[in-house]
Scaffold this active site. Structure first.
Site, PDB file in Angstrom:
ATOM      1  N   HIS A   2      -3.716  -0.287  -4.888  1.00 41.90           N
ATOM      2  CA  HIS A   2      -4.922  -1.065  -4.602  1.00 41.90           C
ATOM      3  C   HIS A   2      -6.075  -0.231  -4.057  1.00 41.90           C
ATOM      4  CE1 HIS A   2      -5.955  -5.571  -3.811  1.00 41.90           C
ATOM      5  NE2 HIS A   2      -6.878  -4.967  -4.532  1.00 41.90           N
TER       6      HIS A   2
ATOM      7  N   ASP B 225      -4.242 -11.353  -2.363  1.00 46.68           N
ATOM      8  CA  ASP B 225      -3.322 -10.300  -1.929  1.00 46.68           C
ATOM      9  C   ASP B 225      -2.415 -10.830  -0.819  1.00 46.68           C
ATOM     10  OD1 ASP B 225      -2.160  -7.849  -1.148  1.00 46.68           O
ATOM     11  OD2 ASP B 225      -4.027  -6.756  -1.452  1.00 46.68           O
TER      12      ASP B 225
ATOM     13  N   HIS C  52      -1.449  -8.857   1.459  1.00 49.80           N
ATOM     14  CA  HIS C  52      -1.839  -8.017   2.592  1.00 49.80           C
ATOM     15  C   HIS C  52      -3.354  -8.069   2.790  1.00 49.80           C
ATOM     16  CE1 HIS C  52       1.862  -6.396   0.752  1.00 49.80           C
ATOM     17  NE2 HIS C  52       2.249  -6.279   2.013  1.00 49.80           N
TER      18      HIS C  52
ATOM     19  N   ASP D 167      -5.305  -5.433   3.594  1.00 41.96           N
ATOM     20  CA  ASP D 167      -5.941  -4.193   3.132  1.00 41.96           C
ATOM     21  C   ASP D 167      -7.197  -3.880   3.946  1.00 41.96           C
ATOM     22  OD1 ASP D 167      -3.958  -4.137   1.273  1.00 41.96           O
ATOM     23  OD2 ASP D 167      -5.203  -4.604  -0.452  1.00 41.96           O
TER      24      ASP D 167
ATOM     25  N   HIS E 297      -3.797   2.520   0.362  1.00 44.11           N
ATOM     26  CA  HIS E 297      -3.812   1.217  -0.317  1.00 44.11           C
ATOM     27  C   HIS E 297      -3.843   0.063   0.689  1.00 44.11           C
ATOM     28  CE1 HIS E 297       0.857   0.350  -0.637  1.00 44.11           C
ATOM     29  NE2 HIS E 297       0.507   0.767   0.554  1.00 44.11           N
TER      30      HIS E 297
ATOM     31  N   ASP F   9      -3.971  -8.436  -6.418  1.00 44.55           N
ATOM     32  CA  ASP F   9      -2.766  -7.653  -6.165  1.00 44.55           C
ATOM     33  C   ASP F   9      -1.567  -8.526  -6.532  1.00 44.55           C
ATOM     34  OD1 ASP F   9      -0.511  -6.381  -5.029  1.00 44.55           O
ATOM     35  OD2 ASP F   9      -1.744  -5.441  -3.482  1.00 44.55           O
TER      36      ASP F   9
ATOM     37  N   ASP G 269       1.354  -8.487  -5.784  1.00 51.18           N
ATOM     38  CA  ASP G 269       2.325  -8.810  -4.739  1.00 51.18           C
ATOM     39  C   ASP G 269       1.967 -10.073  -3.962  1.00 51.18           C
ATOM     40  OD1 ASP G 269       0.523  -8.163  -2.653  1.00 51.18           O
ATOM     41  OD2 ASP G 269       1.404  -6.192  -2.291  1.00 51.18           O
TER      42      ASP G 269
ATOM     43  N   GLU H 277      -1.021  -2.849  -8.542  1.00 50.41           N
ATOM     44  CA  GLU H 277       0.278  -2.765  -7.852  1.00 50.41           C
ATOM     45  C   GLU H 277       1.474  -3.208  -8.689  1.00 50.41           C
ATOM     46  OE1 GLU H 277       0.773  -1.170  -5.118  1.00 50.41           O
ATOM     47  OE2 GLU H 277      -1.141  -1.131  -4.035  1.00 50.41           O
TER      48      GLU H 277
END
Length: 297
Positions: A97, A120, A122, A124, A137, A224, A226, A269
Site C-alpha cells: 500500500h 482498508d 488498517h 495506514d 505500507h 486494500d 485486506d 496488497e
C-alpha cells in the site's frame, strides 16, 4: 470510459515478501479481458520500473526501504499524471500500500483538487515517530495528507495531495496506539468496522461519497484487499479477523460507480504466495469490475 492498467510490483513497504507478484496474479485472473467485456476501452501499459535492490533500514531514519519506495512512488506519480492528462482512467495494481503515495500524487498533479476514499483494515496513518515496525505500507495515508518524513510527504513535488476534510477511511479495525492519536487529532472522517456493523455499508458509503466528493473534481479510491474478512481474501500479508463481507465490498464499489465520482483507483496488497488457488486475485478483479460499472442486472 477509457482505462489504462499499470502494475507496481513492489513489496518494499510490506512486512512479508510476495506482494510484488500481486499485479501478475490480478492480470492472470483475467482483468483485461473482463474489462473489455464491459465495453471499456482498455490498455495494459505493463509495470513501472522499480529498484531491484532492497535495503533494510534507510540512512538516518527508522524506515525500511525508504529510498526504494521514494523512487518507485515518484516513477508511479509521473506515469499516472501522464495517463490522467491523456484522458484515461488509471487502474494501479499493487504491490504493497505504500504505492498509493505515488498514485494519489499523480492524479492530484493533474486535477486541481480531489477527494480520497481509503478502504482498508488498517489506518495506514503511522509516521516514523509512531511506527513500531518501520514498514512504510503503514504510513501512506499520513504522507498523502502531509504528515511524516519529507521524502514521502513531498512525493511529486508538493504537499498535501488531498485535504483531510475530503479524506474518508472505511473499514478500519486494526490501529496502533500512536496512530489512533494521530487520527483523532486529524480532520479525516473514519468509519470503523463497528460503524459498519451498526449503520450498514449503504449508509457508510453514502456519507463517504458525500464527504470525499464535496467541492472537488473527483475522488481517488485506494482499496486494500485486506479490508475483507480473511475467509473471503486469504492472500494478504496482514490479515485481520472480522472484516467486511463479499457483498459489502461489492456494494461499496457499486455505489461509487453509480455516483460517477471516481477519477482513478488503486487496488493493493494481493499476495499470491499466501493465497488459495488465486482466490484473492480473482476477487480483486471482481471488485474492480464493480467499481467500473458491472451490475447483476
Amino acid at each position: 470510459m477509457k482505462v489504462k492498467v499499470l502494475g507496481v510490483p513492489s513489496d518494499f513497504g510490506a512486512n512479508r515478501r510476495g506482494v510484488d507478484m500481486g499485479p501478475s496474479a490480478i492480470r492472470y485472473a483475467g482483468l483485461i479481458d473482463k474489462l473489455k467485456e464491459l465495453k471499456i476501452k482498455v490498455e495494459d501499459i505493463s509495470d513501472i520500473n522499480i529498484p531491484i535492490t532492497r535495503s533494510d533500514i534507510s540512512k538516518c531514519q527508522k524506515l525500511k526501504c525508504l529510498d526504494e519506495i521514494v523512487v518507485s512512488c515518484e516513477a508511479l506519480s509521473n506515469t499516472v499524471s501522464e495517463v490522467v492528462s491523456d484522458g484515461y482512467f488509471p487502474i494501479v495494481l499493487g504491490g504493497d500500500h505504500s504505492i498509493a503515495i505515488g498514485s494519489v500524487a499523480g492524479v492530484s498533479r493533474v486535477k486541481e483538487s480531489i477527494g480520497l476514499i481509503w478502504i482498508d483494515a488498517h489506518g495506514d496513518f503511522n509516521t516514523q515517530k509512531t511506527s513500531n515496525s518501520g514498514n512504510i505500507h503503514g504510513m501512506p495515508l499520513s504522507a498523502i495528507v502531509g504528515k511524516g518524513v519529507d521524502e514521502l510527504v513531498n512525493c511529486g513535488g508538493f504537499s498535501p495531495k488531498v485535504k483531510e476534510e475530503n479524506t474518508v477511511l472505511v473499514g478500519v479495525r486494526d490501529l496502533d496506539e500512536g496512530e489512533k492519536r494521530l487520527l483523532k487529532e486529524s480532520k479525516l472522517t473514519i468509519f470503523t468496522m463497528d460503524d459498519i456493523d451498526r449503520k450498514g455499508m449503504y449508509q457508510i458509503m453514502k456519507e463517504a461519497i458525500r464527504i470525499s466528493s464535496k467541492d472537488v473534481e473527483g475522488v481517488h479510491l485506494s482499496f486494500d484487499i485486506d479490508v475483507l474478512d480473511p475467509l473471503e481474501a486469504p492472500g494478504v500479508g496482514t490479515p485481520v479477523k472480522g472484516g467486511i463481507s463479499y457483498r459489502e465490498a461489492h456494494l461499496a464499489l457499486e455505489m461509487l460507480s453509480e455516483n460517477e465520482i471516481l477519477t482513478s483507483l488503486d487496488l493493493v496488497e494481493v499476495n499470491p504466495i499466501l493465497d488459495q488457488y488465486n482466490k484473492t486475485a480473482e476477487l480483486a478483479v471482481e471488485l474492480i469490475l464493480s467499481a467500473l460499472g458491472k451490475r447483476i442486472l
